[in-house]
Scaffold this motif. Structure first.
Motif, PDB file in Angstrom:
ATOM      1  N   GLY A   1       0.882  -1.032   0.138  1.00  0.00           N
ATOM      2  CA  GLY A   1       0.436   0.121  -0.183  1.00  0.00           C
ATOM      3  C   GLY A   1       1.277   0.987   0.198  1.00  0.00           C
ATOM      4  N   LEU A   2       0.274   2.755  -0.502  1.00  0.00           N
ATOM      5  CA  LEU A   2       0.964   3.393  -0.923  1.00  0.00           C
ATOM      6  C   LEU A   2       0.474   4.726   0.158  1.00  0.00           C
TER       7      LEU A   2
ATOM      8  N   ASP B   1      -3.665  11.133  -3.029  1.00  0.00           N
ATOM      9  CA  ASP B   1      -2.209  10.619  -3.174  1.00  0.00           C
ATOM     10  C   ASP B   1      -2.089  10.414  -4.344  1.00  0.00           C
ATOM     11  N   THR B   2      -2.557   8.681  -4.327  1.00  0.00           N
ATOM     12  CA  THR B   2      -1.532   7.625  -4.854  1.00  0.00           C
ATOM     13  C   THR B   2      -2.674   8.001  -6.742  1.00  0.00           C
ATOM     14  N   VAL B   3      -3.710   8.704  -6.454  1.00  0.00           N
ATOM     15  CA  VAL B   3      -4.209   8.908  -8.088  1.00  0.00           C
ATOM     16  C   VAL B   3      -3.085  10.290  -8.482  1.00  0.00           C
ATOM     17  N   GLU B   4      -2.474  11.616  -7.434  1.00  0.00           N
ATOM     18  CA  GLU B   4      -1.248  11.671  -7.953  1.00  0.00           C
ATOM     19  C   GLU B   4      -0.336  11.506  -8.637  1.00  0.00           C
ATOM     20  N   THR B   5       0.412  10.339  -7.409  1.00  0.00           N
ATOM     21  CA  THR B   5       1.528   9.848  -7.755  1.00  0.00           C
ATOM     22  C   THR B   5       1.528   8.851  -9.718  1.00  0.00           C
TER      23      THR B   5
ATOM     24  N   GLY C   1     -10.673  14.616  -9.613  1.00  0.00           N
ATOM     25  CA  GLY C   1     -10.151  14.662 -11.098  1.00  0.00           C
ATOM     26  C   GLY C   1     -10.161  14.032 -12.139  1.00  0.00           C
ATOM     27  N   ILE C   2     -11.280  12.069 -11.591  1.00  0.00           N
ATOM     28  CA  ILE C   2     -10.862  11.273 -12.736  1.00  0.00           C
ATOM     29  C   ILE C   2     -11.882  11.161 -13.481  1.00  0.00           C
ATOM     30  N   GLU C   3     -12.596  10.295 -14.174  1.00  0.00           N
ATOM     31  CA  GLU C   3     -13.693  10.061 -14.876  1.00  0.00           C
ATOM     32  C   GLU C   3     -14.544   8.450 -13.823  1.00  0.00           C
TER      33      GLU C   3
END
Length: 451
Positions: free
Chosen positions: A65-66, A108-112, A143-145
Motif C-alpha cells: 500500500g501507498l 495522493d495515489t492518483v497524483e502519484t 479529478g478522474i472519470e
C-alpha cells in the motif's frame, strides 16, 4: 528478469493499504498467490504473475500500500519499493475502497500515478451491490472519470476490468495487435423474420455464397459467422435463423434455431433488424428490435427489397409511419437497401458505424452535468412524495450501452420525467442507434450517507 518477462507489458496494481489489491490480484490471475488478510500492510514485496487474456500476454504486479507510514511497520520502505515498481510499469490499476469512500491517501495515489505519466485504470473495489456501485461516482472528486466497479471478493466486474486493462497497454507486435480488444471486429447480428433477405445480404457483402438462400422461409437454421472488411474496418457478420411469432414457432429444429438467434443477439454489439417494405414494421419485427434494445445492443433497422416499391417510393413517409407505430424505436436509424441490386449497402454500414460509435461513447462528466442543469431549467423537476425533486450530480457509469447515474434527493423519479431527461441527452449528444440507460441514486443534498 528473463527476456520473455522483459517483453511482457507490466501492469502494476496500486492503492492505499487494505483496499483489496491482493484479493483483486488473486482473482485476476485465477489462483491464490498473494497473501490476503483483513488488516493493512500485509503485502510488502511486489508479487508478479504472467497471465494471458484474449491471446495477449502481460505481467500483473501486486504491490504494498501507498501511505500509512504512521501505523504500518516498514511502511516507508514498502512505499519506496512500490514507487520503483510503478516507475518500471507500462500501466497501473488504481484501486479504491468504495465502502470507505474517498480518502486523502486516494488523492495522493492518483497524483502519484499522474506524475509518472503512465495510463491507468481506476477501480472501485468492494462494490457488492447497487448501492456501492452508485457510490463509486464520488471518486470523480479526485479529478478522474467514474471508476469501474468490481467485487474482488465475489468476482464481480472482472471481465470489464480485464478488457479495460488490455485497452490500456500497448500491443507488442502484429499478432498481439490483431488480438487486441481495440482491433477486434465489430460484431453485427443480422436478425429478422424468415425470408427478409438476411442470408442474401451476407452473401452479397462476402461476394460469394456463404449461406444457403431459398424463397422458402426457414432455410437458415445455424448461426453463420463471417468476417469481412470494409473501409479499413473489420466486421463479424452473424447470419441468424428467422424468428417468427412465438405461437408459430414449431418444436424441434426451429425452436433451437430461434434460441441460437437470440444468443447471437446477446453476443453482438449491434443488431441489424431487416424488414420488408410491403408490410413495413410488423409487431414481430418490433419484438425482435425491442429484444436487442433491451439486451443493451445498438440497433439499425434495414428496409430490404426497396426495389419492389419503384423509383417514386416515399421512403421518408415509410420511416415516419414506422416511428409513429413504434415510437420506442425512434432512436434507431432506418436505412433502405436492395440486396438484389446491391443498393444501399454502404448506407447500412455507415449507420452501423454511427450506432457503434454511440454505443461506445465516453461523455465527460462536465458535459453531463451541463445537460442536466439545462434540462432542469427547461422543465422544472416534479414534486415527488411532497418534496421537489433535485438533480444533484450525474456521471457516466457504464458503456456499451452508455449508462448515466444521476444522484437525486428523492426516490421514485416519474417515468415521464425520465423520458424527458433521456430526450435532452439525445438532443445534445450523438446517441443515434444506442440505448441510453439512466439510473437514479438517492442521496442527501449534504452528501452521501455512509455506514
Amino acid at each position: 528478469m528473463s527476456a520473455e518477462q522483459a517483453s511482457e507489458p507490466t501492469v502494476v496494481i496500486v492503492g492505499r493499504p487494505n483496499v483489496g489489491k491482493s484479493t483483486l490480484f488473486n482473482r485476476l490471475i485465477g489462483r491464490r498467490r498473494a497473501i490476503t488478510l483483513d488488516v493493512p500492510g500485509v503485502t510488502r514485496d511486489p508479487v508478479s504473475e504472467a497471465v494471458e487474456w484474449n491471446g495477449r500476454r502481460l505481467r500483473l504486479v501486486d504491490t504494498g500500500g501507498l501511505g500509512g507510514e504512521d501505523v504500518i511497520d516498514l511502511a516507508e520502505r514498502v512505499h519506496e519499493h512500490t514507487m520503483k515498481t510503478i516507475a518500471g510499469a507500462d500501466a497501473a490499476v488504481v484501486v479504491f475502497d468504495v465502502r470507505a469512500g474517498v480518502s486523502p491517501l486516494d488523492r495522493d495515489t492518483v497524483e502519484t500515478i499522474q506524475r509518472c505519466g503512465i495510463p491507468a485504470v481506476y477501480v472501485a473495489n468492494k462494490a457488492d451491490g447497487p448501492a456501492q456501485e452508485a457510490e463509486a461516482v464520488e471518486f470523480c472528486r479526485l479529478g478522474i472519470e467514474p471508476p469501474l466497479t468490481v467485487s474482488a471478493e465475489h468476482g464481480g466486474g472482472l471481465a470489464q476490468l480485464r478488457q479495460a486493462i488490455l485497452e490500456c497497454i500497448p500491443a507488442r507486435g502484429p499478432e498481439e495487435a490483431l488480438a487486441s480488444g481495440a482491433e477486434a471486429p465489430i460484431r453485427v447480428a443480422l436478425v429478422g423474420r424468415p425470408n427478409v433477405g438476411k442470408s442474401s445480404l451476407l452473401n452479397r457483402i462476402a461476394g460469394h455464397e456463404l449461406a444457403l438462400v431459398d424463397d422458402r422461409p426457414g432455410t437458415t437454421r445455424d448461426v453463420v459467422d463471417t468476417l469481412v472488411e470494409r473501409g479499413g474496418r473489420r466486421y463479424l457478420l452473424v447470419d441468424t435463423a428467422g424468428m417468427r411469432r412465438p405461437s408459430r414457432v414449431g418444436a424441434g429444429v426451429e425452436r433451437l434455431s430461434v434460441r441460437r438467434s437470440i444468443a447471437a443477439i446477446r453476443r453482438a454489439e449491434v443488431a441489424v433488424v431487416m424488414i420488408e417494405p410491403d408490410e413495413g414494421m410488423t409487431d414481430q419485427d418490433a419484438r425482435i428490435a425491442r429484444l436487442a434494445w433491451d439486451e443493451g445492443r445498438a440497433v439499425v433497422i434495414a428496409v430490404n427489397k426497396i426495389d419492389r416499391l419503384g423509383e417514386g417510393a416515399d421512403r421518408a413517409a415509410l420511416a415516419a409511419e414506422t416511428l409513429r407505430r413504434y415510437p420506442t424505436l425512434g432512436s434507431a436509424p432506418i436505412v433502405f437497401l436492395s440486396v438484389l441490386r446491391s443498393q444501399g449497402i454502404d448506407d447500412c454500414f455507415a449507420a452501423i458505424d454511427r450506432a457503434v460509435a454511440a454505443h461506445r461513447i465516453e461523455i465527460r462528466t462536465t458535459d453531463i452535468n451541463r445537460i442536466v442543469a439545462a434540462a432542469a431549467e427547461r422543465r422544472q423537476p416534479p414534486v415527488v412524495a411532497g418534496r421537489r425533486l433535485h438533480l444533484l450530480y450525474a456521471a457516466q457509469t457504464g458503456r456499451r450501452p452508455p449508462t448515466i447515474t444521476l444522484f437525486v434527493n428523492r426516490s421514485g423519479v416519474p417515468a415521464d420525467y425520465t423520458r424527458f431527461l433521456e430526450r435532452c441527452f439525445r438532443e445534445a449528444l450523438p446517441l443515434e442507434g444506442t440505448p441510453l440507460r439512466l439510473r437514479f441514486h438517492r442521496r442527501s443534498s449534504h452528501g452521501p450517507h455512509r455506514r
